[in-house]
Design a protein around this motif. Structure first.
Motif, short mmCIF file in Angstrom:
data_model
loop_
_atom_site.label_atom_id
_atom_site.label_comp_id
_atom_site.label_asym_id
_atom_site.label_seq_id
_atom_site.Cartn_x
_atom_site.Cartn_y
_atom_site.Cartn_z
N SER A 72 1.04 -1.16 -0.03
CA SER A 72 -0.08 -0.16 0.37
C SER A 72 0.75 1.45 0.15
O SER A 72 0.71 2.14 -0.52
CB SER A 72 -1.62 0.45 1.08
OG SER A 72 -0.19 -0.36 2.50
N GLY A 73 2.03 1.24 0.51
CA GLY A 73 3.06 2.48 0.07
C GLY A 73 3.68 2.56 -0.85
O GLY A 73 3.60 3.59 -1.54
N ILE A 74 3.64 1.25 -1.43
CA ILE A 74 4.00 1.23 -3.31
C ILE A 74 2.65 2.75 -3.47
O ILE A 74 3.61 3.24 -4.25
CB ILE A 74 4.36 0.33 -3.44
CG1 ILE A 74 5.94 0.13 -3.12
CG2 ILE A 74 4.10 0.53 -5.57
CD1 ILE A 74 6.22 -1.40 -3.01
N ILE A 75 1.65 1.60 -4.00
CA ILE A 75 0.80 2.86 -4.09
C ILE A 75 0.29 4.11 -3.46
O ILE A 75 0.45 4.50 -4.70
CB ILE A 75 -0.37 1.86 -4.15
CG1 ILE A 75 -0.45 0.16 -4.58
CG2 ILE A 75 -1.73 2.17 -4.80
CD1 ILE A 75 -1.35 -0.40 -4.22
N PHE A 76 0.70 4.44 -3.01
CA PHE A 76 0.34 5.78 -2.12
C PHE A 76 1.34 6.31 -2.29
O PHE A 76 0.84 8.09 -2.87
CB PHE A 76 0.45 5.63 -0.21
CG PHE A 76 0.56 6.72 0.35
CD1 PHE A 76 -0.57 7.43 0.27
CD2 PHE A 76 1.23 6.73 0.95
CE1 PHE A 76 -0.68 8.82 0.79
CE2 PHE A 76 1.77 8.93 1.82
CZ PHE A 76 0.66 9.19 1.75
N PHE A 77 2.61 5.90 -2.46
CA PHE A 77 3.69 6.96 -2.97
C PHE A 77 3.49 7.19 -4.13
O PHE A 77 3.65 8.34 -5.23
CB PHE A 77 5.04 6.51 -2.64
CG PHE A 77 5.78 6.53 -1.55
CD1 PHE A 77 5.44 8.20 -1.05
CD2 PHE A 77 5.77 6.03 -0.41
CE1 PHE A 77 5.71 8.57 0.48
CE2 PHE A 77 5.31 6.06 1.08
CZ PHE A 77 5.50 7.93 1.65
#
Lengths: 89, 89
Positions: A72-77
């Motif tokens: 979810s961090g990858i998608i968020f950034f």
């Protein structure tokens, strides 16, 4: 199917679920239809679950949320990145 | 912040996270950037968590996954709907 199989299948599904979304977002770099609020909440929420898991020494919580926090961090950034790009134009 | 506050905040964040995504998708009906595999896995996974929660009589698991199953189900069926529409054109 026994109840513990149902619990394990549930945990596997909800943990692995972000793999295809992260793959799609990395490949297309298209994030218009994704909610930035949703992915910021998922990112922060799974980091807190991870911290909680470390504290209560619960390996399934640590592993599942470590994976989900990363995805979810990858998608968020990527979403943040597309926001910044749009503003520079 | 105590550890149980961290666990509760984590649970609230990851449960409420799907509200803005469902709201955005209902409003825009635009689902191009959403992974159908991700939302089918989330939908099925949270239904199984819900069943598991009923079986072990765990109210937080029942409530959190009832909410997430409903929200991810809405997003999943809107995505399915847009798939069918595209095929008819």
């Amino acid at each position: 199917m026994t109840m513990s199989t149902i619990g394990l299948t549930a945990a596997l599904l909800t943990t692995a679920a972000y793999v295809p979304q992260a793959y799609k977002t990395i490949k297309t770099r298209s994030t218009r239809d994704l909610s930035i609020v949703t992915f910021s909440m998922l990112f922060l929420g799974t980091i807190l679950w991870f911290v909680y898991g470390l504290y209560i020494h619960d390996t399934p919580i640590i592993l599942a949320n470590g994976v989900t926090a990363t995805l979810s961090g990858i998608i968020f950034f990527l979403k943040i990145g597309s926001f910044k790009k749009r503003r520079r134009r």
